[in-house]
Design a protein around this motif. Structure first.
Motif, short mmCIF file in Angstrom:
data_model
loop_
_atom_site.label_atom_id
_atom_site.label_comp_id
_atom_site.label_asym_id
_atom_site.label_seq_id
_atom_site.Cartn_x
_atom_site.Cartn_y
_atom_site.Cartn_z
N ASP A 78 0.80 -1.08 -0.07
CA ASP A 78 -0.05 -0.04 -0.12
C ASP A 78 0.94 1.27 0.14
N TRP A 79 2.00 1.32 0.80
CA TRP A 79 2.77 2.63 0.83
C TRP A 79 3.59 2.69 -0.22
N ARG A 80 4.04 1.63 -1.01
CA ARG A 80 4.64 1.59 -2.21
C ARG A 80 3.75 2.17 -3.26
N ARG A 81 2.67 1.61 -3.47
CA ARG A 81 1.64 2.20 -4.46
C ARG A 81 1.48 3.68 -4.13
N ALA A 82 1.13 4.02 -3.02
CA ALA A 82 1.02 5.53 -2.64
C ALA A 82 1.98 6.32 -3.42
N LEU A 83 3.26 6.00 -3.25
CA LEU A 83 4.57 6.81 -3.71
C LEU A 83 4.47 6.70 -5.12
N SER A 84 3.78 5.68 -5.85
CA SER A 84 3.89 5.48 -7.18
C SER A 84 2.72 6.58 -7.94
N ASP A 85 1.65 6.80 -6.95
CA ASP A 85 0.52 7.34 -7.53
C ASP A 85 0.63 8.99 -7.36
N ARG A 86 1.75 9.30 -6.55
CA ARG A 86 1.78 10.99 -6.20
C ARG A 86 3.47 11.37 -6.33
N ALA A 87 3.51 12.32 -6.17
CA ALA A 87 4.84 13.22 -6.20
C ALA A 87 4.89 13.43 -4.55
N GLN A 88 5.37 12.64 -3.73
CA GLN A 88 5.53 13.07 -2.25
C GLN A 88 7.00 13.40 -1.95
N PHE A 89 6.81 14.67 -1.49
CA PHE A 89 8.05 15.44 -1.19
C PHE A 89 8.45 15.49 0.48
N LEU A 90 9.54 15.40 0.73
CA LEU A 90 9.88 15.28 2.05
C LEU A 90 11.07 16.34 2.39
N ALA A 91 10.74 17.06 3.40
CA ALA A 91 11.60 18.08 4.05
C ALA A 91 12.53 17.64 5.09
#
Length: 162
Positions: free
Chosen positions: A48-61
């Motif tokens: 689920d977590w991997r799929r979420a990162l495939s479906d969006r641009a998730q930025f980390l500060a």
């Protein structure tokens, strides 16, 4: 904290554990501002977590290896443009400018992708977030709706066109 030391980077699916850790911290810190719950997030699988990162641009500060915030941009398949979601900044980094850097990362990502509008929702009473988005050029659209079933608060749609 010095804003010049902040790094904003895009997470990849192999960094799912980092995303999970930051998201769980966000949900524990400020559950009143998110549409999902800590329990739901804890129940998600690695897939689920991997799929979420495939479906969006998730930025980390981050700064000096410390995770300080996150935000995502997703293509808005219904209305076009990009949907800014899941914004959170760690308590120790609030007021440092990291939130502006995260918002700008999504705006720049959207522009590079050829999009001309970024939309988001802010829950009623989250004045800091609304001020952040207004400071970065977003304006209320006049559209609002219920925040969550059984929750009397409303969320308001803001939009940035460029």
């Amino acid at each position: 904290m010095d804003a010049s030391t902040f790094e904003i980077r895009l997470l990849i699916p192999d960094e799912w554990a980092v995303f999970r850790r930051v998201r769980l911290r966000a949900l524990a810190d400020a559950p009143q501002f998110f549409g999902s719950t800590l329990a739901d997030a804890q129940a998600r699988t690695e897939r689920d977590w991997r799929r979420a990162l495939s479906d969006r641009a998730q930025f980390l500060a981050g700064s000096a290896g410390v995770e300080l915030g996150t935000v995502a941009g997703m293509p808005d398949l219904n209305r076009g443009g990009v949907h800014l979601i899941s914004m959170w900044v760690a308590p120790e980094a609030r007021g440092t400018g990291v939130s502006d850097l995260l918002v700008r990362a999504v705006i720049e990502w959207a522009a590079r992708g050829g999009h001309r509008v970024v939309r988001l929702e802010v829950v009623e009473g989250n004045t800091f977030a609304e001020q952040l988005y207004r400071r970065n050029g977003f304006a209320l659209t006049g559209v609002s709706g219920p925040f969550a079933p059984g929750d009397p608060r409303r969320e308001h749609v803001l939009e940035l066109r460029f």
